[in-house]
Design a protein around this motif. Structure first.
Motif, short mmCIF file in Angstrom:
data_model
loop_
_atom_site.label_atom_id
_atom_site.label_comp_id
_atom_site.label_asym_id
_atom_site.label_seq_id
_atom_site.Cartn_x
_atom_site.Cartn_y
_atom_site.Cartn_z
N THR A 128 49.48 44.39 19.56
CA THR A 128 50.34 43.09 20.41
C THR A 128 50.89 42.90 19.52
O THR A 128 50.60 43.36 17.90
CB THR A 128 48.13 42.60 19.65
OG1 THR A 128 47.14 43.33 19.07
CG2 THR A 128 47.83 42.45 21.33
N HIS A 158 45.09 40.00 29.74
CA HIS A 158 43.89 39.47 28.94
C HIS A 158 44.01 39.71 27.03
O HIS A 158 43.79 38.80 26.46
CB HIS A 158 42.67 40.00 29.50
CG HIS A 158 42.18 39.44 30.99
ND1 HIS A 158 41.51 37.93 31.13
CD2 HIS A 158 41.67 40.05 32.05
CE1 HIS A 158 41.22 38.63 32.12
NE2 HIS A 158 41.45 39.35 32.65
N GLU A 187 46.61 39.06 25.38
CA GLU A 187 46.90 38.36 25.17
C GLU A 187 46.01 37.04 23.91
O GLU A 187 46.28 36.39 22.63
CB GLU A 187 48.23 37.31 24.78
CG GLU A 187 49.50 38.57 24.84
CD GLU A 187 50.18 37.93 26.15
OE1 GLU A 187 51.64 38.41 25.31
OE2 GLU A 187 50.25 37.56 27.46
N ASP A 188 45.33 37.17 25.22
CA ASP A 188 43.87 36.15 24.96
C ASP A 188 42.95 35.69 23.52
O ASP A 188 42.28 35.98 23.10
CB ASP A 188 42.65 35.64 26.29
CG ASP A 188 44.13 35.32 27.33
OD1 ASP A 188 44.91 34.25 27.35
OD2 ASP A 188 43.43 35.21 28.72
N TYR A 189 43.17 37.21 24.05
CA TYR A 189 41.95 38.03 22.43
C TYR A 189 42.89 38.37 20.81
O TYR A 189 42.28 38.86 19.99
CB TYR A 189 41.73 39.25 22.20
CG TYR A 189 40.13 39.05 24.08
CD1 TYR A 189 38.81 38.61 23.20
CD2 TYR A 189 40.69 39.41 24.98
CE1 TYR A 189 38.23 38.41 24.35
CE2 TYR A 189 40.17 38.96 25.70
CZ TYR A 189 38.55 39.07 25.89
OH TYR A 189 37.74 38.81 27.16
N SER A 190 44.12 38.66 20.97
CA SER A 190 44.85 38.92 19.78
C SER A 190 44.99 37.47 18.40
O SER A 190 45.08 38.31 17.81
CB SER A 190 46.58 38.74 20.39
OG SER A 190 47.08 37.55 20.95
N THR A 232 37.06 43.69 28.44
CA THR A 232 36.89 42.38 28.12
C THR A 232 35.16 42.18 28.02
O THR A 232 34.97 40.88 26.65
CB THR A 232 37.08 41.61 29.18
OG1 THR A 232 36.24 41.42 30.21
CG2 THR A 232 38.43 40.92 29.55
N ASP A 246 34.56 40.15 24.25
CA ASP A 246 33.45 39.44 24.19
C ASP A 246 32.38 39.32 22.95
O ASP A 246 31.68 38.43 22.48
CB ASP A 246 32.76 38.63 25.26
CG ASP A 246 34.82 38.29 26.74
OD1 ASP A 246 35.63 37.33 26.19
OD2 ASP A 246 33.99 38.59 28.00
N ARG A 297 33.79 39.38 19.96
CA ARG A 297 33.89 38.08 19.31
C ARG A 297 32.79 36.94 19.11
O ARG A 297 33.48 36.31 18.26
CB ARG A 297 35.46 37.50 20.24
CG ARG A 297 35.65 36.31 19.84
CD ARG A 297 37.40 36.13 20.14
NE ARG A 297 36.62 35.88 22.04
CZ ARG A 297 37.75 35.24 23.02
NH1 ARG A 297 39.51 35.40 23.10
NH2 ARG A 297 38.25 35.29 23.80
#
Length: 310
Positions: free
Chosen positions: A78, A112, A114-117, A303, A307, A310
């Motif tokens: 990323t 996905h 980028e959604d966690y970056s 993911t 999750d 996170r």
């Protein structure tokens, strides 16, 4: 259960009871054929993602002297790596024949990552063994299993080069998700070949029908493993134990989870001191799952892990 092959099998190369020498390994290598293209199916996807992620060519496998090709090795990260954020590693294709691991890693990037970056630095090495990918093989050209070679002075350049790359980033990994498959060819080809190579008697195991995880017995993190299982079961079925409560001959320690000693075995999931590690295992030969489901199961594993963290 799926395939129930348990008989001892004689492999075509070698003499029973005698480990392979140079000639047997050469005979084995000569029998291998390219069946698909790393460039067309993997590198082209990495190039397509290059505008969204930093692409690193961390090495190459020059197997031209062995009659094969020279394969560039890639990892993607990323953008805006921030050492104040935890870092996650995703690896695929340690065993090149395990297709959904490679394409699951790429699809996670596409859909996905980028959604966690904002919360994580993410490193993805989607195809660690490109010759194995092209020839649909567990081993490399030297009849060495990369996933038993994540050790000091590694005999497999596939393992050595990715370890060197991860070390060069100088980050502490929080988690590592290593994407694998268990296939019918484990019994029909790879376990008999392993026994022949090592001069041992082969006895196959029952191959689980469904998804399961292999955790690191030194740090199992059962809640982490359970979170991944919950995520994946939304996509495909979870493997049930055999009549002895085992998966691949190993006691199941919680639903859908077995454990191995990662570092002593030289497994990829043991390459770091990460607190949270797991190896996924998808069964692509199941009558109850499609290739697309297998890829999506790998994505759901990653993911689900993120999750939870996170």
């Amino acid at each position: 259960m799926s395939t129930q092959i348990t008989s001892e099998q004689r492999y075509a190369i070698g003499t029973p009871g005698q480990p392979w020498g140079a000639q047997e390994k050469a005979d084995w290598l000569a029998a291998q054929e390219v069946k698909r293209s790393y460039q067309d199916e993997v590198v082209s996807e990495i190039e397509r993602l290059a505008g969204r992620f930093d692409v690193h060519q961390y090495g190459e496998l020059d197997y031209q002297a062995q009659g094969a090709s020279c394969y560039p090795l890639y990892a993607l990260t990323t953008v805006d790596f921030d050492l104040d954020k935890p870092t996650i590693l995703v690896t695929g294709g340690v065993h090149g024949y395990e297709t959904s691991g490679v394409h699951g890693a790429l699809r996670f990037l596409e859909l996905h990552a980028e959604d966690y970056s904002a919360d994580f630095n993410i490193i993805v090495a989607p195809c660690i063994s490109p010759w194995g990918y092209e020839t649909i093989n567990r081993w490399n050209v030297f009849a060495v299993d990369p996933n038993r070679s994540f050790i000091a002075d590694s005999p497999a350049p596939e393992a050595a080069q990715v370890m060197e790359f991860i070390q060069s980033l100088d980050v502490d990994l929080l988690a590592h998700i290593d994407l694998h498959e268990t296939t019918d060819t484990d019994n029909s080809e790879f376990r008999p070949a392993l026994a022949a190579r090592d001069g041992k008697l082969n006895t196959n195991w029952n191959i689980p029908d469904g998804f399961y995880l292999v955790g690191n017995s030194a740090q199992l993190q059962p809640e982490f493993q359970a979170a991944i299982i919950r995520s994946v079961e939304q996509v495909t079925h979870i493997a049930e134990p055999d009549e002895e409560g085992r998966l691949i001959g190993t006691p199941m320690v919680q639903p859908g989870v077995v454990e191995y000693e990662a570092k002593p075995l030289g497994l990829c999931m043991g390459l770091s001191q990460a607190q949270f590690v797991t190896t996924t295992e998808v069964y692509p030969d199941s009558a109850n799952a499609t290739p697309e489901q297998c890829v999506n199961a790998q994505v759901a594993a990653v993911t689900g892990a993120l999750d939870f963290l996170r």
